[in-house]
Design a protein around this motif. Sequence first.
Motif, PDB file in Angstrom:
ATOM      1  N   THR A 280      -3.905   0.597   6.587  1.00 20.05           N
ATOM      2  CA  THR A 280      -2.552   1.089   6.283  1.00 20.05           C
ATOM      3  C   THR A 280      -2.613   2.448   5.594  1.00 20.05           C
ATOM      4  N   ALA A 281      -3.516   2.588   4.627  1.00 23.31           N
ATOM      5  CA  ALA A 281      -3.642   3.864   3.917  1.00 23.31           C
ATOM      6  C   ALA A 281      -3.990   4.996   4.870  1.00 23.31           C
ATOM      7  N   ALA A 282      -4.878   4.721   5.833  1.00 23.60           N
ATOM      8  CA  ALA A 282      -5.261   5.751   6.809  1.00 23.60           C
ATOM      9  C   ALA A 282      -4.057   6.172   7.642  1.00 23.60           C
ATOM     10  N   ILE A 283      -3.268   5.198   8.094  1.00 22.90           N
ATOM     11  CA  ILE A 283      -2.084   5.511   8.900  1.00 22.90           C
ATOM     12  C   ILE A 283      -1.126   6.406   8.123  1.00 22.90           C
ATOM     13  N   ILE A 284      -0.911   6.100   6.829  1.00 22.81           N
ATOM     14  CA  ILE A 284       0.036   6.863   6.015  1.00 22.81           C
ATOM     15  C   ILE A 284      -0.513   8.251   5.661  1.00 22.81           C
ATOM     16  N   LEU A 285      -1.735   8.303   5.147  1.00 17.26           N
ATOM     17  CA  LEU A 285      -2.285   9.572   4.656  1.00 17.26           C
ATOM     18  C   LEU A 285      -2.582  10.551   5.785  1.00 17.26           C
ATOM     19  N   LEU A 286      -2.995  10.041   6.928  1.00 16.74           N
ATOM     20  CA  LEU A 286      -3.252  10.937   8.070  1.00 16.74           C
ATOM     21  C   LEU A 286      -1.966  11.495   8.670  1.00 16.74           C
ATOM     22  N   SER A 287      -0.829  10.896   8.299  1.00 19.67           N
ATOM     23  CA  SER A 287       0.459  11.436   8.758  1.00 19.67           C
ATOM     24  C   SER A 287       0.912  12.609   7.896  1.00 19.67           C
ATOM     25  N   GLY A 288       0.242  12.806   6.743  1.00 19.14           N
ATOM     26  CA  GLY A 288       0.613  13.884   5.835  1.00 19.14           C
ATOM     27  C   GLY A 288       1.717  13.510   4.870  1.00 19.14           C
TER      28      GLY A 288
ATOM     29  N   GLY B 175       8.648   0.949   0.973  1.00 17.47           N
ATOM     30  CA  GLY B 175       7.327   0.670   1.520  1.00 17.47           C
ATOM     31  C   GLY B 175       7.300   0.455   3.013  1.00 17.47           C
ATOM     32  N   VAL B 176       8.233  -0.366   3.517  1.00 15.56           N
ATOM     33  CA  VAL B 176       8.267  -0.661   4.948  1.00 15.56           C
ATOM     34  C   VAL B 176       8.578   0.592   5.746  1.00 15.56           C
ATOM     35  N   ALA B 177       9.634   1.321   5.330  1.00 16.99           N
ATOM     36  CA  ALA B 177      10.046   2.515   6.068  1.00 16.99           C
ATOM     37  C   ALA B 177       8.944   3.573   6.070  1.00 16.99           C
ATOM     38  N   MET B 178       8.228   3.702   4.970  1.00 18.91           N
ATOM     39  CA  MET B 178       7.152   4.690   4.868  1.00 18.91           C
ATOM     40  C   MET B 178       6.041   4.400   5.872  1.00 18.91           C
ATOM     41  N   THR B 179       5.657   3.135   5.990  1.00 20.83           N
ATOM     42  CA  THR B 179       4.608   2.753   6.936  1.00 20.83           C
ATOM     43  C   THR B 179       5.076   2.948   8.378  1.00 20.83           C
ATOM     44  N   ILE B 180       6.318   2.560   8.650  1.00 18.78           N
ATOM     45  CA  ILE B 180       6.878   2.725  10.002  1.00 18.78           C
ATOM     46  C   ILE B 180       6.956   4.200  10.374  1.00 18.78           C
TER      47      ILE B 180
ATOM     48  N   VAL C 225       0.844  -1.203   0.000  1.00 19.91           N
ATOM     49  CA  VAL C 225       0.000   0.000   0.000  1.00 19.91           C
ATOM     50  C   VAL C 225       0.876   1.248   0.000  1.00 19.91           C
ATOM     51  N   ALA C 226       1.922   1.216   0.810  1.00 16.05           N
ATOM     52  CA  ALA C 226       2.834   2.355   0.877  1.00 16.05           C
ATOM     53  C   ALA C 226       3.532   2.577  -0.464  1.00 16.05           C
ATOM     54  N   VAL C 227       3.966   1.490  -1.105  1.00 14.69           N
ATOM     55  CA  VAL C 227       4.613   1.589  -2.420  1.00 14.69           C
ATOM     56  C   VAL C 227       3.660   2.222  -3.433  1.00 14.69           C
ATOM     57  N   ALA C 228       2.394   1.798  -3.422  1.00 11.75           N
ATOM     58  CA  ALA C 228       1.414   2.332  -4.369  1.00 11.75           C
ATOM     59  C   ALA C 228       1.200   3.826  -4.153  1.00 11.75           C
ATOM     60  N   ILE C 229       1.069   4.233  -2.905  1.00 11.11           N
ATOM     61  CA  ILE C 229       0.877   5.661  -2.603  1.00 11.11           C
ATOM     62  C   ILE C 229       2.116   6.461  -2.990  1.00 11.11           C
ATOM     63  N   GLY C 230       3.303   5.904  -2.695  1.00 10.18           N
ATOM     64  CA  GLY C 230       4.543   6.595  -3.037  1.00 10.18           C
ATOM     65  C   GLY C 230       4.740   6.732  -4.535  1.00 10.18           C
ATOM     66  N   MET C 231       4.327   5.711  -5.302  1.00 10.43           N
ATOM     67  CA  MET C 231       4.515   5.720  -6.758  1.00 10.43           C
ATOM     68  C   MET C 231       3.469   6.554  -7.485  1.00 10.43           C
TER      69      MET C 231
ATOM     70  N   ALA D 205       8.117  -0.358  16.338  1.00  6.62           N
ATOM     71  CA  ALA D 205       8.223  -1.721  16.875  1.00  6.62           C
ATOM     72  C   ALA D 205       6.934  -2.497  16.606  1.00  6.62           C
ATOM     73  N   PHE D 206       5.776  -1.828  16.724  1.00  7.04           N
ATOM     74  CA  PHE D 206       4.498  -2.482  16.456  1.00  7.04           C
ATOM     75  C   PHE D 206       4.417  -2.921  14.992  1.00  7.04           C
ATOM     76  N   ILE D 207       4.790  -2.013  14.072  1.00  6.86           N
ATOM     77  CA  ILE D 207       4.750  -2.340  12.645  1.00  6.86           C
ATOM     78  C   ILE D 207       5.694  -3.503  12.337  1.00  6.86           C
ATOM     79  N   ALA D 208       6.876  -3.468  12.922  1.00 13.20           N
ATOM     80  CA  ALA D 208       7.837  -4.549  12.679  1.00 13.20           C
ATOM     81  C   ALA D 208       7.273  -5.889  13.139  1.00 13.20           C
ATOM     82  N   PHE D 209       6.617  -5.896  14.313  1.00 10.73           N
ATOM     83  CA  PHE D 209       6.032  -7.134  14.826  1.00 10.73           C
ATOM     84  C   PHE D 209       4.860  -7.571  13.956  1.00 10.73           C
ATOM     85  N   ALA D 210       4.034  -6.602  13.523  1.00 11.85           N
ATOM     86  CA  ALA D 210       2.889  -6.921  12.660  1.00 11.85           C
ATOM     87  C   ALA D 210       3.373  -7.497  11.331  1.00 11.85           C
ATOM     88  N   ILE D 211       4.411  -6.884  10.758  1.00 12.61           N
ATOM     89  CA  ILE D 211       4.960  -7.378   9.496  1.00 12.61           C
ATOM     90  C   ILE D 211       5.510  -8.787   9.672  1.00 12.61           C
TER      91      ILE D 211
END
Length: 478
Positions: free
Chosen positions: A315-323, A331-336, A81-87, A349-355
């Motif tokens: 995931t999209a909400a977490i990324i887009l609400l961050s601005g 992708g991973v770093a963007m979500t984290i 999802v992060a890759v798609a938003i970034g691209m 740490a939560f994202i890493a465990f979820a992944i």
Amino acid sequence: MLETIVDFMNNLLWGKLLVYGLVGAGIFFTIRLGFIQLTQFGHGLKLLSISRRPGKHGLSSFQVFCTSMAARVGAGNMAGVAVAIGMAGPGAVFWMWAIAVLGMATAMIESTLAQVYKVKDDDGQYRGGPAYYMEKGLGQKWMGILFSILLIICFGLVFNAVQANTIAGAMTAVFDFDPIYVAIIITILSGVVIMGGLKKVARVSEIVVPVMALAYIAIALVVVLMNLEELPAVFMLVINSAFGWHEAAGGAVAYSIAQAMQAGIARGLFSNEAGMGSAANIAASASPNPNHPASQGYIQMMGVFFDTIVICTATAAIILLSGDAAGSGDGVAMTINALNSHVGDWGGAFIAFAILLFCFTSIIANYSYAETNVMFLSGNKKAALPIFRLVVLGMVMFGAMAKINIVWNLADVSMGLMALVNMVALLLLSGLAVRVINDYRQQVKAGEEPVFDPSKFPELEGQLEGGIWVGKQAKAEK
């Protein structure tokens, strides 16, 4: 050289053939089924609520649902999802939603067909999927062999490398772990599960998947509640960007409709797998409740909904609400980074465990898909499985240390070729699938518990394995 070939194949498949093919097929199936994903959504939830009953020769529908969700919910839901938003910008999210809604009808068709044409292996376990309905329903064994080879490459090898790559990236970014140690641990854990075969994969998935999905949805809801006043603006950003109405202003990036569509559909399909034929492999392993092929179709239809409309949107909400709509990092770093901006350093740490959980369960579920196709190629004999398991584990090790771009691009190519072959088969067999689904719906409307009677479908004579579907007598299998 390899990257040039891969890029050419991706542009051909995702720039032309599949973007139009998947959308067109999804619309076609949606219309033929009377918008079943909307009109029968409640019935799908009802079937999911009673899906734990174990079958005599197959897994329960709930075990199959969790195993298919284990494969679906992984790198595509978080890094993808992060890759798609970034691209391609926020508009990619809208096209993920669109392909998911259409894909629900496609999943209904392919999983129903998988159930109709399922067989039993030497241990009495149900097996089936696109390779089986290509051979039995279309009489084209060569097509089933081609699909099996593509799926084994795609899920058994390339996708597992992608999932391992995502785990290693998260662990390195958050905890600065050496990728080689991450690779060794993932490989050992994967080996423990997949050496136990399909039933062990299903048991692990049934335990882990509900817990990890609920935890991830919960943290996304927390983020949404923390930023509730910004939600309408973010939603409008997604819609405007999807249709090219979002102008480059204030440093923001403008993206074309084509970019948003291509990225959203590719990443959406990677995540929910509708039309690829992958989830149909595990769908065939169920003893459905009620004992009718269409009931498992409903279950898999709901899997597409929860994967993309619920978890990818989280995931999209977490990324887009961050601005961070334009994206920063892979992708991973963007979500984290996005979750860290909401809740502080523990978010990483939560994202890493979820992944770790999401991608690990994807590895073992992807293996289960590939196992069924190895069985198809070997005439449902298990002699080849030990060697194949070692090859899968080798790809897990490789993936954890590979270059991210080439792995993602290889995943897109293999997925696209697989989807292309499966979509041809689905279109050719769609008439039968629609009649089977309508048979189920008519029995429900008449107040009966649906039972599949092959004698209602003369074209199935000589195509089905004996003793699996036996009309009213099938009610005896509990």
